[in-house]
Design an enzyme around this catalytic site. Structure first.
Site, PDB file in Angstrom:
ATOM      1  N   TYR A  40      46.978   9.811  54.648  1.00  0.00           N
ATOM      2  CA  TYR A  40      47.940  10.909  54.725  1.00  0.00           C
ATOM      3  C   TYR A  40      49.363  10.388  54.805  1.00  0.00           C
ATOM      4  O   TYR A  40      49.687   9.492  55.598  1.00  0.00           O
ATOM      5  CB  TYR A  40      47.665  11.802  55.950  1.00  0.00           C
ATOM      6  CG  TYR A  40      48.767  12.801  56.187  1.00  0.00           C
ATOM      7  CD1 TYR A  40      48.889  13.914  55.367  1.00  0.00           C
ATOM      8  CD2 TYR A  40      49.716  12.601  57.180  1.00  0.00           C
ATOM      9  CE1 TYR A  40      49.925  14.825  55.543  1.00  0.00           C
ATOM     10  CE2 TYR A  40      50.748  13.503  57.381  1.00  0.00           C
ATOM     11  CZ  TYR A  40      50.853  14.619  56.553  1.00  0.00           C
ATOM     12  OH  TYR A  40      51.891  15.502  56.724  1.00  0.00           O
ATOM     13  N   HIS A  92      63.036  18.619  52.785  1.00  0.00           N
ATOM     14  CA  HIS A  92      63.048  18.936  54.206  1.00  0.00           C
ATOM     15  C   HIS A  92      64.465  19.049  54.780  1.00  0.00           C
ATOM     16  O   HIS A  92      64.625  19.410  55.952  1.00  0.00           O
ATOM     17  CB  HIS A  92      62.259  17.878  54.994  1.00  0.00           C
ATOM     18  CG  HIS A  92      60.777  18.036  54.862  1.00  0.00           C
ATOM     19  ND1 HIS A  92      60.142  18.096  53.648  1.00  0.00           N
ATOM     20  CD2 HIS A  92      59.794  18.147  55.806  1.00  0.00           C
ATOM     21  CE1 HIS A  92      58.839  18.235  53.837  1.00  0.00           C
ATOM     22  NE2 HIS A  92      58.601  18.263  55.141  1.00  0.00           N
ATOM     23  N   ASN A 139      59.289  12.268  60.760  1.00  0.00           N
ATOM     24  CA  ASN A 139      58.395  12.547  61.877  1.00  0.00           C
ATOM     25  C   ASN A 139      58.969  11.954  63.153  1.00  0.00           C
ATOM     26  O   ASN A 139      59.461  10.829  63.159  1.00  0.00           O
ATOM     27  CB  ASN A 139      57.008  11.944  61.621  1.00  0.00           C
ATOM     28  CG  ASN A 139      56.035  12.961  61.068  1.00  0.00           C
ATOM     29  OD1 ASN A 139      56.197  14.151  61.278  1.00  0.00           O
ATOM     30  ND2 ASN A 139      55.020  12.486  60.374  1.00  0.00           N
ATOM     31  N   TYR A 176      72.625  31.918 103.140  1.00  0.00           N
ATOM     32  CA  TYR A 176      71.739  30.955 102.507  1.00  0.00           C
ATOM     33  C   TYR A 176      72.457  30.045 101.516  1.00  0.00           C
ATOM     34  O   TYR A 176      72.082  28.880 101.355  1.00  0.00           O
ATOM     35  CB  TYR A 176      70.624  31.693 101.767  1.00  0.00           C
ATOM     36  CG  TYR A 176      69.560  32.291 102.660  1.00  0.00           C
ATOM     37  CD1 TYR A 176      69.644  32.223 104.044  1.00  0.00           C
ATOM     38  CD2 TYR A 176      68.462  32.930 102.096  1.00  0.00           C
ATOM     39  CE1 TYR A 176      68.675  32.781 104.846  1.00  0.00           C
ATOM     40  CE2 TYR A 176      67.480  33.489 102.897  1.00  0.00           C
ATOM     41  CZ  TYR A 176      67.588  33.418 104.277  1.00  0.00           C
ATOM     42  OH  TYR A 176      66.620  33.962 105.061  1.00  0.00           O
ATOM     43  N   ARG A 183      73.734  27.473 103.941  1.00  0.00           N
ATOM     44  CA  ARG A 183      72.751  26.866 104.830  1.00  0.00           C
ATOM     45  C   ARG A 183      71.598  26.210 104.066  1.00  0.00           C
ATOM     46  O   ARG A 183      71.046  25.200 104.505  1.00  0.00           O
ATOM     47  CB  ARG A 183      72.208  27.928 105.785  1.00  0.00           C
ATOM     48  CG  ARG A 183      71.285  27.368 106.827  1.00  0.00           C
ATOM     49  CD  ARG A 183      70.821  28.346 107.898  1.00  0.00           C
ATOM     50  NE  ARG A 183      71.028  29.734 107.645  1.00  0.00           N
ATOM     51  CZ  ARG A 183      70.090  30.675 107.828  1.00  0.00           C
ATOM     52  NH1 ARG A 183      68.873  30.326 108.209  1.00  0.00           N
ATOM     53  NH2 ARG A 183      70.348  31.948 107.631  1.00  0.00           N
ATOM     54  N   PHE A 241      53.740  13.549  67.280  1.00  0.00           N
ATOM     55  CA  PHE A 241      54.978  14.240  66.924  1.00  0.00           C
ATOM     56  C   PHE A 241      55.127  15.584  67.638  1.00  0.00           C
ATOM     57  O   PHE A 241      56.171  16.214  67.569  1.00  0.00           O
ATOM     58  CB  PHE A 241      55.035  14.481  65.409  1.00  0.00           C
ATOM     59  CG  PHE A 241      53.775  15.099  64.851  1.00  0.00           C
ATOM     60  CD1 PHE A 241      53.382  16.366  65.222  1.00  0.00           C
ATOM     61  CD2 PHE A 241      52.985  14.397  63.969  1.00  0.00           C
ATOM     62  CE1 PHE A 241      52.229  16.941  64.724  1.00  0.00           C
ATOM     63  CE2 PHE A 241      51.822  14.964  63.462  1.00  0.00           C
ATOM     64  CZ  PHE A 241      51.443  16.241  63.843  1.00  0.00           C
ATOM     65  N   GLU A 278      50.145  23.853  60.675  1.00  0.00           N
ATOM     66  CA  GLU A 278      50.817  23.598  61.956  1.00  0.00           C
ATOM     67  C   GLU A 278      50.771  24.897  62.747  1.00  0.00           C
ATOM     68  O   GLU A 278      51.733  25.668  62.770  1.00  0.00           O
ATOM     69  CB  GLU A 278      52.244  23.112  61.694  1.00  0.00           C
ATOM     70  CG  GLU A 278      52.257  21.807  60.905  1.00  0.00           C
ATOM     71  CD  GLU A 278      53.565  21.526  60.181  1.00  0.00           C
ATOM     72  OE1 GLU A 278      54.511  22.343  60.331  1.00  0.00           O
ATOM     73  OE2 GLU A 278      53.639  20.530  59.460  1.00  0.00           O
TER      74      GLU A 278
END
Length: 501
Positions: A54, A84, A196, A274, A277, A323, A408
């Site tokens: 792959y 991409h 990746n 608060y 404190r 990844f 995915e």
């Protein structure tokens, strides 16, 4: 420019902080060359043997079953980078990109990505030449790595896209030419190895961590008011949390020798609200969360988050899921909670100072109240920012939208989780700036009483940029100057060593 020696798998938080703060020259350990070469030789052997792996000689994502002929493998990698490069939105800050590039160098130098040494060396040369790839901030879902933003980084290496050089945006070929760098021709798997990885989401989270650290330092200084009894170490020891102990110690050291504090020894008020404190408990819990996130991010910074992974000693190439940025997403979500809480607590202390019945100071910290509104609307600004941070603190890691034709099918949204941290840190720094100005005003209105020596030094630092508020004037310029002091780390020295180490 200083030089940092980078050892893959051994990056330190201090090194990453330095790279974030300013450009650094880096040198990669010599031992990395052997690991990288062995990994690249394994990929070459896989191809020569005709094995189908792959990302090496197949398509990507749901196209993984499509076999690619050997003569088109370089074309495959170039096409991957170009297709991409689909990011959008504002560009990432130079500091984030610098950290991203270093993280990518460190990951590839582990020798499990199958790239040639030339790829890593070119990244080092590009960083040292202060070439900053222009990377759009939006377009990653934090699974299969930060694909789109890292594609824009990889694009510059092959002479595509744009980069900043000395603050000027130029085409990638011009940026490389100025540095004497030839555009790369990618070999098998090299485009995939560059794309990746979790480097962008990790760099965003680390950058926000360092900014939050500075905001928190300022909030400690601003919060050193009220009774110091709640900071007694015996109280903290009974609970045992490290952050709480450290926070209480910081407050004790800031208040040591305070004349204002001494004047309240016989004060009839038994307990403070608060927001005063419970500062050790709240700030300590936030500090613990940020420190835990820092460790997760440092682990990720030293990780190999590529896919598939090359194991040269075994001659194997294995597909996995390193990844997937779930660790980064969860760390970023917890950071968001801590950053929001630091700001929320600071805003409440500002509100206390506005109320003359609680503070014993003039209304809204200004003489001739009525004619003057003083810090009235500054507190409103702090409230608006604290409220905005509440909305931004909603978790991102629980969100997921399937991508790549359902290949995915569960994603981390880590990049979104990390991307929203910088505005949150800015909001908290702004709230802390308002508190510092208000606290400085309050201290001076207590004259002739004085605060501690350390806090007087902080007051002098503030007054070097922002004058005492004797009558109403435009507040925004004062706020800009005070926030700039926080964002450049001016108050870190008052809390001792780095809060997050």
């Amino acid at each position: 420019m200083t030089t940092l020696d980078i050892s893959a798998g051994a990056l330190a938080l201090a090194q990453l902080r330095s790279i974030w703060q300013a450009p650094q020259r880096i040198e990669l350990e010599h031992a990395a060359r052997g690991r990288i070469d062995a990994s690249a030789a394994t990929i070459a052997r896989v191809i020569s043997e005709g094995r189908v792996v792959y990302g090496v000689n197949t398509g990507f994502g749901s196209l993984a079953r499509t076999h690619i002929d050997a003569e088109r493998l370089s074309e495959l990698q170039r096409a991957l980078v170009l297709s991409h490069s689909a990011g959008t939105g504002p560009l990432l800050d130079d500091a984030v990109v610098r950290v991203t590039v270093v993280l990518k160098i460190a990951s590839l130098a582990r020798g499990h990505s199958g790239v040639r040494y030339e790829i890593v060396d070119t990244l080092v040369r590009m960083l040292n030449a202060e070439i900053v790839p222009c990377i759009p901030s939006q377009g990653s879902v934090g699974a299969s790595g930060d694909l789109a933003p890292l594609a824009h980084l990889a694009g510059v290496l092959i002479g595509e896209g744009v980069a900043r050089v000395n603050g000027t945006t130029v085409p990638a070929p011009e940026a490389l030419r100025r540095a004497g760098i030839e555009p790369l021709r990618l070999g098998p798997k090299e485009g995939l190895a560059l794309l990746n990885g979790t480097q962008v989401s990790t760099a965003l989270a680390l950058s926000a961590l360092f900014a939050a650290e500075r905001a928190m330092s300022a909030a400690f200084v601003g919060g050193a008011l009220g009774s110091d009894t709640p900071f007694d170490p015996r109280i903290q020891d009974l609970r045992g949390h490290r952050g709480q102990r450290d926070a209480a110690r910081i407050y004790r050291e800031l208040l040591e020798g305070s004349g204002i504090r001494a004047s309240h020894r016989d004060c009839p008020r038994v307990q403070d609200p608060y927001s005063l404190r419970c500062q050790p408990q709240v700030m300590g819990a936030c500090l613990d969360q940020l420190r835990q996130a820092a460790q997760i991010l440092l682990t990720e910074a030293n990780a190999v988050s590529d896919n598939p992974l090359v194991f040269a000693s075994d001659g194997e190439v294995l597909s996995g899921g390193n990844f997937h940025a779930e660790p980064v997403a969860l760390a970023a979500d917890n950071m968001a909670l801590a950053i929001a809480e630091v700001g929320a607590l600071s805003e409440r202390r500002i509100a206390l100072m506005m109320d003359a019945n609680l503070s014993g100071l003039p209304p809204f910290l200004v003489r001739e109240s009525g004619v003057n509104s003083g810090f009235m609307i500054a507190q409103v600004t702090a409230a608006a920012l604290a409220s905005e941070n509440k909305a931004l603190a909603a978790p991102r890691s629980v969100d997921s939208l399937p991508t790549s034709a359902n290949q995915e099918d569960h994603v981390s949204m880590a990049t979104n989780a990390a991307l929203r941290l910088a505005p949150m840190a800015t909001n908290t720094a702004t709230i802390a700036a308002i508190e510092l100005l208000a606290a400085s005003q309050g201290v001076e209105l207590r004259a002739p009483l004085k605060t501690s020596g350390r806090l007087q030094e902080a007051l002098r630092l503030i007054r070097g940029q922002v004058a005492f508020w004797d009558r109403d004037r435009a507040f925004a310029p004062d706020l800009v100057r005070a926030r700039a002091m926080i964002e450049t780390g001016a108050f870190e020295r008052f809390v001792g060593a780095p809060l997050i180490a």
